[in-house]
Design an enzyme around this catalytic site. Structure first.
Site, PDB file in Angstrom:
ATOM      1  N   GLY A  77      31.339  17.175 -14.686  1.00 17.67           N
ATOM      2  CA  GLY A  77      30.585  17.752 -15.796  1.00 17.67           C
ATOM      3  C   GLY A  77      29.323  16.961 -16.051  1.00 17.67           C
ATOM      4  N   SER A 117      27.177  11.879  -5.312  1.00 20.49           N
ATOM      5  CA  SER A 117      26.329  12.074  -6.502  1.00 20.49           C
ATOM      6  C   SER A 117      25.317  10.949  -6.642  1.00 20.49           C
ATOM      7  CB  SER A 117      27.231  12.088  -7.733  1.00 20.49           C
ATOM      8  OG  SER A 117      26.462  11.964  -8.896  1.00 20.49           O
ATOM      9  N   ALA A 118      24.217  11.264  -7.318  1.00 16.25           N
ATOM     10  CA  ALA A 118      23.246  10.229  -7.702  1.00 16.25           C
ATOM     11  C   ALA A 118      23.889   9.208  -8.639  1.00 16.25           C
ATOM     12  CB  ALA A 118      22.049  10.881  -8.376  1.00 16.25           C
ATOM     13  N   CYS A 119      25.069   9.529  -9.184  1.00 14.77           N
ATOM     14  CA  CYS A 119      25.777   8.592 -10.062  1.00 14.77           C
ATOM     15  C   CYS A 119      26.300   7.366  -9.312  1.00 14.77           C
ATOM     16  CB  CYS A 119      26.933   9.284 -10.779  1.00 14.77           C
ATOM     17  SG  CYS A 119      26.377  10.449 -12.011  1.00 14.77           S
ATOM     18  N   TYR A 148      33.475   8.168 -12.696  1.00 14.69           N
ATOM     19  CA  TYR A 148      33.013   9.252 -11.815  1.00 14.69           C
ATOM     20  C   TYR A 148      32.134   8.733 -10.673  1.00 14.69           C
ATOM     21  CZ  TYR A 148      30.309  13.441 -10.551  1.00 14.69           C
ATOM     22  OH  TYR A 148      29.672  14.453  -9.879  1.00 14.69           O
ATOM     23  N   LYS A 152      32.880   8.249  -6.414  1.00 15.23           N
ATOM     24  CA  LYS A 152      32.009   8.845  -5.395  1.00 15.23           C
ATOM     25  C   LYS A 152      31.583   7.778  -4.385  1.00 15.23           C
ATOM     26  CE  LYS A 152      31.504  13.162  -6.992  1.00 15.23           C
ATOM     27  NZ  LYS A 152      32.157  14.282  -6.310  1.00 15.23           N
ATOM     28  N   ALA A 192      22.291  19.052 -18.801  1.00 11.85           N
ATOM     29  CA  ALA A 192      21.166  19.241 -19.727  1.00 11.85           C
ATOM     30  C   ALA A 192      20.440  20.583 -19.546  1.00 11.85           C
ATOM     31  CB  ALA A 192      20.195  18.071 -19.608  1.00 11.85           C
ATOM     32  N   LYS A 199      20.982  26.369 -26.062  1.00 11.85           N
ATOM     33  CA  LYS A 199      20.525  26.085 -27.440  1.00 11.85           C
ATOM     34  C   LYS A 199      19.271  26.877 -27.773  1.00 11.85           C
ATOM     35  CE  LYS A 199      22.525  21.435 -27.440  1.00 11.85           C
ATOM     36  NZ  LYS A 199      22.301  19.983 -27.551  1.00 11.85           N
TER      37      LYS A 199
HETATM   38  P1  NAD Z   1      32.051  22.553 -10.873  1.00  7.79           P
HETATM   39  O1  NAD Z   1      32.835  21.857 -11.929  1.00  7.79           O
HETATM   40  O2  NAD Z   1      31.375  23.825 -11.237  1.00  7.79           O
HETATM   41  O3  NAD Z   1      32.951  22.809  -9.585  1.00  7.79           O
HETATM   42  C1  NAD Z   1      33.976  21.938  -9.178  1.00  7.79           C
HETATM   43  C2  NAD Z   1      35.209  22.786  -8.926  1.00  7.79           C
HETATM   44  O4  NAD Z   1      36.270  21.923  -8.492  1.00  7.79           O
HETATM   45  C3  NAD Z   1      35.699  23.513 -10.184  1.00  7.79           C
HETATM   46  O5  NAD Z   1      35.714  24.911 -10.004  1.00  7.79           O
HETATM   47  C4  NAD Z   1      37.092  22.962 -10.392  1.00  7.79           C
HETATM   48  O6  NAD Z   1      38.033  23.909 -10.894  1.00  7.79           O
HETATM   49  C5  NAD Z   1      37.461  22.494  -8.997  1.00  7.79           C
HETATM   50  N1  NAD Z   1      38.568  21.545  -9.059  1.00  7.79           N
HETATM   51  C6  NAD Z   1      38.731  20.522  -9.943  1.00  7.79           C
HETATM   52  N2  NAD Z   1      39.926  19.940  -9.754  1.00  7.79           N
HETATM   53  C7  NAD Z   1      40.541  20.602  -8.746  1.00  7.79           C
HETATM   54  C8  NAD Z   1      41.803  20.471  -8.110  1.00  7.79           C
HETATM   55  N3  NAD Z   1      42.688  19.532  -8.498  1.00  7.79           N
HETATM   56  N4  NAD Z   1      42.115  21.324  -7.102  1.00  7.79           N
HETATM   57  C9  NAD Z   1      41.241  22.294  -6.725  1.00  7.79           C
HETATM   58  N5  NAD Z   1      40.026  22.459  -7.294  1.00  7.79           N
HETATM   59  C10 NAD Z   1      39.682  21.624  -8.291  1.00  7.79           C
HETATM   60  O7  NAD Z   1      30.985  21.476 -10.328  1.00  7.79           O
HETATM   61  P2  NAD Z   1      29.762  21.676  -9.320  1.00  7.79           P
HETATM   62  O8  NAD Z   1      28.530  21.444 -10.101  1.00  7.79           O
HETATM   63  O9  NAD Z   1      29.925  22.922  -8.554  1.00  7.79           O
HETATM   64  O10 NAD Z   1      29.983  20.405  -8.378  1.00  7.79           O
HETATM   65  C11 NAD Z   1      30.476  20.516  -7.043  1.00  7.79           C
HETATM   66  C12 NAD Z   1      30.535  19.125  -6.432  1.00  7.79           C
HETATM   67  O11 NAD Z   1      29.237  18.523  -6.456  1.00  7.79           O
HETATM   68  C13 NAD Z   1      31.451  18.146  -7.164  1.00  7.79           C
HETATM   69  O12 NAD Z   1      32.095  17.324  -6.226  1.00  7.79           O
HETATM   70  C14 NAD Z   1      30.502  17.321  -8.006  1.00  7.79           C
HETATM   71  O13 NAD Z   1      31.027  16.053  -8.318  1.00  7.79           O
HETATM   72  C15 NAD Z   1      29.293  17.258  -7.090  1.00  7.79           C
HETATM   73  N6  NAD Z   1      28.039  17.023  -7.828  1.00  7.79           N
HETATM   74  C16 NAD Z   1      27.493  18.022  -8.582  1.00  7.79           C
HETATM   75  C17 NAD Z   1      26.307  17.765  -9.277  1.00  7.79           C
HETATM   76  C18 NAD Z   1      25.656  18.815 -10.132  1.00  7.79           C
HETATM   77  O14 NAD Z   1      24.600  18.538 -10.721  1.00  7.79           O
HETATM   78  N7  NAD Z   1      26.206  20.026 -10.231  1.00  7.79           N
HETATM   79  C19 NAD Z   1      25.703  16.508  -9.211  1.00  7.79           C
HETATM   80  C20 NAD Z   1      26.311  15.529  -8.450  1.00  7.79           C
HETATM   81  C21 NAD Z   1      27.472  15.790  -7.743  1.00  7.79           C
HETATM   82  N1  GDD Z   2      24.546  17.517 -21.253  1.00  7.84           N
HETATM   83  C1  GDD Z   2      23.523  17.470 -22.139  1.00  7.84           C
HETATM   84  N2  GDD Z   2      23.507  18.328 -23.187  1.00  7.84           N
HETATM   85  N3  GDD Z   2      22.558  16.529 -21.951  1.00  7.84           N
HETATM   86  C2  GDD Z   2      21.544  16.514 -22.841  1.00  7.84           C
HETATM   87  C3  GDD Z   2      21.454  17.407 -23.919  1.00  7.84           C
HETATM   88  C4  GDD Z   2      22.497  18.354 -24.118  1.00  7.84           C
HETATM   89  O1  GDD Z   2      22.510  19.160 -25.051  1.00  7.84           O
HETATM   90  N4  GDD Z   2      20.307  17.127 -24.607  1.00  7.84           N
HETATM   91  C5  GDD Z   2      19.708  16.138 -23.966  1.00  7.84           C
HETATM   92  N5  GDD Z   2      20.467  15.717 -22.909  1.00  7.84           N
HETATM   93  C6  GDD Z   2      20.165  14.567 -22.044  1.00  7.84           C
HETATM   94  C7  GDD Z   2      21.325  13.600 -21.853  1.00  7.84           C
HETATM   95  O2  GDD Z   2      21.436  12.729 -22.983  1.00  7.84           O
HETATM   96  C8  GDD Z   2      20.881  12.863 -20.594  1.00  7.84           C
HETATM   97  O3  GDD Z   2      20.058  11.775 -20.924  1.00  7.84           O
HETATM   98  C9  GDD Z   2      20.083  13.917 -19.836  1.00  7.84           C
HETATM   99  O4  GDD Z   2      19.835  15.005 -20.741  1.00  7.84           O
HETATM  100  C10 GDD Z   2      20.805  14.475 -18.615  1.00  7.84           C
HETATM  101  O5  GDD Z   2      22.118  14.814 -19.001  1.00  7.84           O
HETATM  102  P1  GDD Z   2      23.155  15.577 -18.018  1.00  7.84           P
HETATM  103  O6  GDD Z   2      22.451  16.668 -17.325  1.00  7.84           O
HETATM  104  O7  GDD Z   2      24.352  15.939 -18.840  1.00  7.84           O
HETATM  105  O8  GDD Z   2      23.662  14.440 -17.030  1.00  7.84           O
HETATM  106  P2  GDD Z   2      23.034  13.284 -16.089  1.00  7.84           P
HETATM  107  O9  GDD Z   2      21.738  13.687 -15.478  1.00  7.84           O
HETATM  108  O10 GDD Z   2      23.013  12.015 -16.854  1.00  7.84           O
HETATM  109  O11 GDD Z   2      24.156  13.207 -14.973  1.00  7.84           O
HETATM  110  C11 GDD Z   2      24.482  14.424 -14.299  1.00  7.84           C
HETATM  111  O12 GDD Z   2      23.905  14.446 -13.035  1.00  7.84           O
HETATM  112  C12 GDD Z   2      24.543  13.662 -12.061  1.00  7.84           C
HETATM  113  C13 GDD Z   2      23.797  13.787 -10.739  1.00  7.84           C
HETATM  114  O13 GDD Z   2      22.451  13.526 -10.889  1.00  7.84           O
HETATM  115  C14 GDD Z   2      25.971  14.634 -14.355  1.00  7.84           C
HETATM  116  O14 GDD Z   2      26.261  16.009 -14.173  1.00  7.84           O
HETATM  117  C15 GDD Z   2      26.691  13.877 -13.305  1.00  7.84           C
HETATM  118  O15 GDD Z   2      28.048  14.336 -13.235  1.00  7.84           O
HETATM  119  C16 GDD Z   2      25.992  14.121 -11.952  1.00  7.84           C
HETATM  120  O16 GDD Z   2      26.655  13.417 -10.932  1.00  7.84           O
END
Ligand code: NAD
Ligand code: GDD
Length: 336
Positions: A77, A117-119, A148, A152, A192, A199
Site C-alpha cells: 500500500g 521497490s524504491a523502498c 516492507y 524487498k 498519493a 480528495k
Molecule cells: P496491489 O496491492 O494492487 O496488488 C498486489 C496483489 O497481491 C493484491 O491483489 C493482493 O490481493 C495480492 N496478494 C497479497 N497477498 C497475497 C497472498 N497471500 N496470496 C496471493 N495474492 C496475494 O499492489 P500493486 O501496486 O499492484 O503492486 C504489485 C507489486 O509491485 C507488489 O509486489 C508491490 O510491492 C510492488 N510495488 C508496487 C509499487 C506501486 O507503486 N504500485 C511500488 C513499488 C513496488
Molecule cells: N498516501 C497518501 N495519501 N500520501 C499523501 C497524501 C494522501 O492523502 N497526501 C500527501 N501524501 C504524501 C505522503 O505523506 C508522502 O510524503 C507522499 O505523498 C507519497 O506517499 P505515498 O504515495 O503513499 O507513498 P511513498 O511514495 O512514500 O511510497 C510508495 O511508493 C513506494 C515506491 O516508490 C509506497 O506505495 C511504497 O509501498 C512503494 O514501494
C-alpha cells in the site's frame, strides 16, 4: 510452436491486472493468481485461480506448467499503510516471496521476475526534497524503509543467490510509485496520486483538502502503461541485476495537488498536516542503468498520465455517491 505459458501473481491487484492485459495482447497464455478477485473488472487471464501464496502448496499449484513467472503478489500500500503494519506486512511478504521463488525453481520455470521497490534505498540518502536520483548501487550500505523495504531488499539478494548457486534466471525490478486507472483509490492502501485525485474529486470548487506533510516532500511517479511495458522489457532482457523502473520527473507533493486540481478544473485549497505519515523527504529514480540495459525508459509525463487517472477516480467517486444515494432512497418496509 505452442504459446508460452506465464504466471502473473497479484493478478487481482493494480499492476498485475494491467500486466495480464498486456501479456494477453502479446499472445501469451496467462494464468492469474491472487488471494482475491480483481476489484473493478474481470481479469483477461486464460485462467484465474484464488490461492494464498503464503502457503507452499498453493505456490506449487500456481507455478505448475508455467514457462515464466511474474511475481507481483505482495501485502502492499501507500506510506500510510506500509508504515503502520510492519509485522504482518513483513511476515506475509517474506512467506510469499521466498516460497514463490523456491516453487518456481523446483518447477523448472525458465524466468522469474521479482517486483521490488524504491523502498529498498537507504533512508539516509532521501532526507532532503532536492534528492540526488537513486542509483541501483546506492542500496548498500543498507538502511531501507522498515519492514516492507527490508523484505524487498532481502528477497532481491535471495534471488541473486538462486542465480549464483543454481543458475536460476531471475529479474529484479525496483518500481518507483506507480499510478493509473484501476489502482486502489480508497480504503487506506491508496498512494498519493490516487488519494489526492479522490480528495479533489470529492471537493467542490473553492473547498480545502487535507494534504499529508508540508507539501515540500518530493517523489517521481510512473504511469501504469510505462510500468507494464518496462516489466516486459526487463523480463525479456538478459540483465539479472536490480533495475530501477520509474521516471526521473521530480515533483513536490504540493505540485502534484496543483496538477490534479488543474485537471479537475476546480479551485482547490490545501491544508497541510504534518501529523500524517510522510515517508522519505525526497525520492527520485536514476535511469542511467535502465537506459543502458534496455535502450528505453518510461516517458509518460505526470501531467499526461494524471488525466485518465483523475477521470477514472472521479467516475468511481460519482458512482459510489450514486449507489449510496440509491440505497438511502430505497423505502424501508414497515414491520407488519
Ligand atoms: P496491489 O496491492 O494492487 O496488488 C498486489 C496483489 O497481491 C493484491 O491483489 C493482493 O490481493 C495480492 N496478494 C497479497 N497477498 C497475497 C497472498 N497471500 N496470496 C496471493 N495474492 C496475494 O499492489 P500493486 O501496486 O499492484 O503492486 C504489485 C507489486 O509491485 C507488489 O509486489 C508491490 O510491492 C510492488 N510495488 C508496487 C509499487 C506501486 O507503486 N504500485 C511500488 C513499488 C513496488
Ligand atoms: N498516501 C497518501 N495519501 N500520501 C499523501 C497524501 C494522501 O492523502 N497526501 C500527501 N501524501 C504524501 C505522503 O505523506 C508522502 O510524503 C507522499 O505523498 C507519497 O506517499 P505515498 O504515495 O503513499 O507513498 P511513498 O511514495 O512514500 O511510497 C510508495 O511508493 C513506494 C515506491 O516508490 C509506497 O506505495 C511504497 O509501498 C512503494 O514501494
Amino acid at each position: 510452436m505452442s504459446k508460452k505459458s506465464v504466471l502473473v501473481t497479484g493478478a487481482g491487484g493494480f499492476i498485475g491486472f494491467h500486466l495480464v492485459n498486456y501479456l494477453k495482447d502479446r499472445g501469451y497464455w496467462v494464468r492469474g493468481v491472487d488471494i482475491k478477485d480483481p476489484e473493478y473488472q474481470a481479469s483477461a487471464a486464460d485462467e484465474f485461480r484464488i490461492l494464498d501464496l503464503r502457503e507452499m502448496d498453493d505456490c506449487r499449484e500456481a507455478v505448475q506448467g508455467m514457462d515464466e513467472v511474474y511475481n507481483l503478489a505482495a501485502d502492499m500500500g501507500g506510506i500510510g499503510y506500509i508504515s503502520g503494519a510492519h509485522a504482518s506486512i513483513t511476515f506475509n511478504n517474506t512467506m510469499i516471496s521466498a516460497q514463490m521463488l523456491k516453487a518456481a525453481y523446483d518447477a523448472k520455470v525458465q524466468r522469474f521476475l521479482f517486483s521490488s521497490s524504491a523502498c529498498v534505498y537507504p533512508q539516509y540518502l532521501q532526507d532532503v526534497p532536492s534528492v540526488v536520483p537513486l542509483k541501483e548501487d546506492d542500496a548498500f550500505p543498507a538502511d531501507p524503509e522498515p519492514g516492507y523495504g527490508l523484505e524487498k531488499l532481502y528477497t532481491e539478494k535471495l534471488c541473486e543467490y538462486f542465480t549464483q548457486d543454481y543458475g536460476f534466471q531471475t529479474r529484479l525490478v525496483r518500481f518507483h510509485n506507480v499510478y493509473g486507472p484501476l489502482g486502489t483509490w480508497d480504503g487506506g492502501k491508496e498512494k498519493a496520486p490516487a488519494a489526492i485525485c479522490r480528495k479533489v474529486a470529492m471537493a467542490k470548487s473553492g473547498e480545502t483538502i487535507e494534504v499529508w506533510g508540508d507539501g515540500k516532500q518530493t517523489r517521481s511517479f510512473m504511469y501504469i502503461d510505462d510500468c507494464v511495458e518496462g516489466i516486459y522489457r526487463i523480463m525479456r532482457s538478459d540483465y539479472s541485476g536490480p533495475l530501477n523502473l520509474g521516471t526521473d520527473e521530480l515533483v513536490d507533493v504540493s505540485g502534484l495537488v496543483d496538477i490534479i486540481a488543474g485537471i479537475s478544473g476546480k479551485t482547490i485549497h490545501k491544508r497541510f498536516n504534518t501529523n500524517r505519515p510522510q515517508g522519505v523527504r525526497g525520492r527520485n529514480s536514476d535511469n542511467n542503468r535502465l537506459r543502458e540495459v534496455l535502450g528505453w525508459e518510461p516517458s509518460i509525463h505526470l501531467s499526461q498520465g494524471l488525466i485518465p487517472t483523475y477521470a477514472w477516480i472521479s467516475g468511481e467517486v460519482k458512482a459510489r455517491a450514486e449507489r449510496e444515494a440509491g440505497i438511502a432512497h430505497i423505502p424501508t418496509i414497515a414491520a407488519q
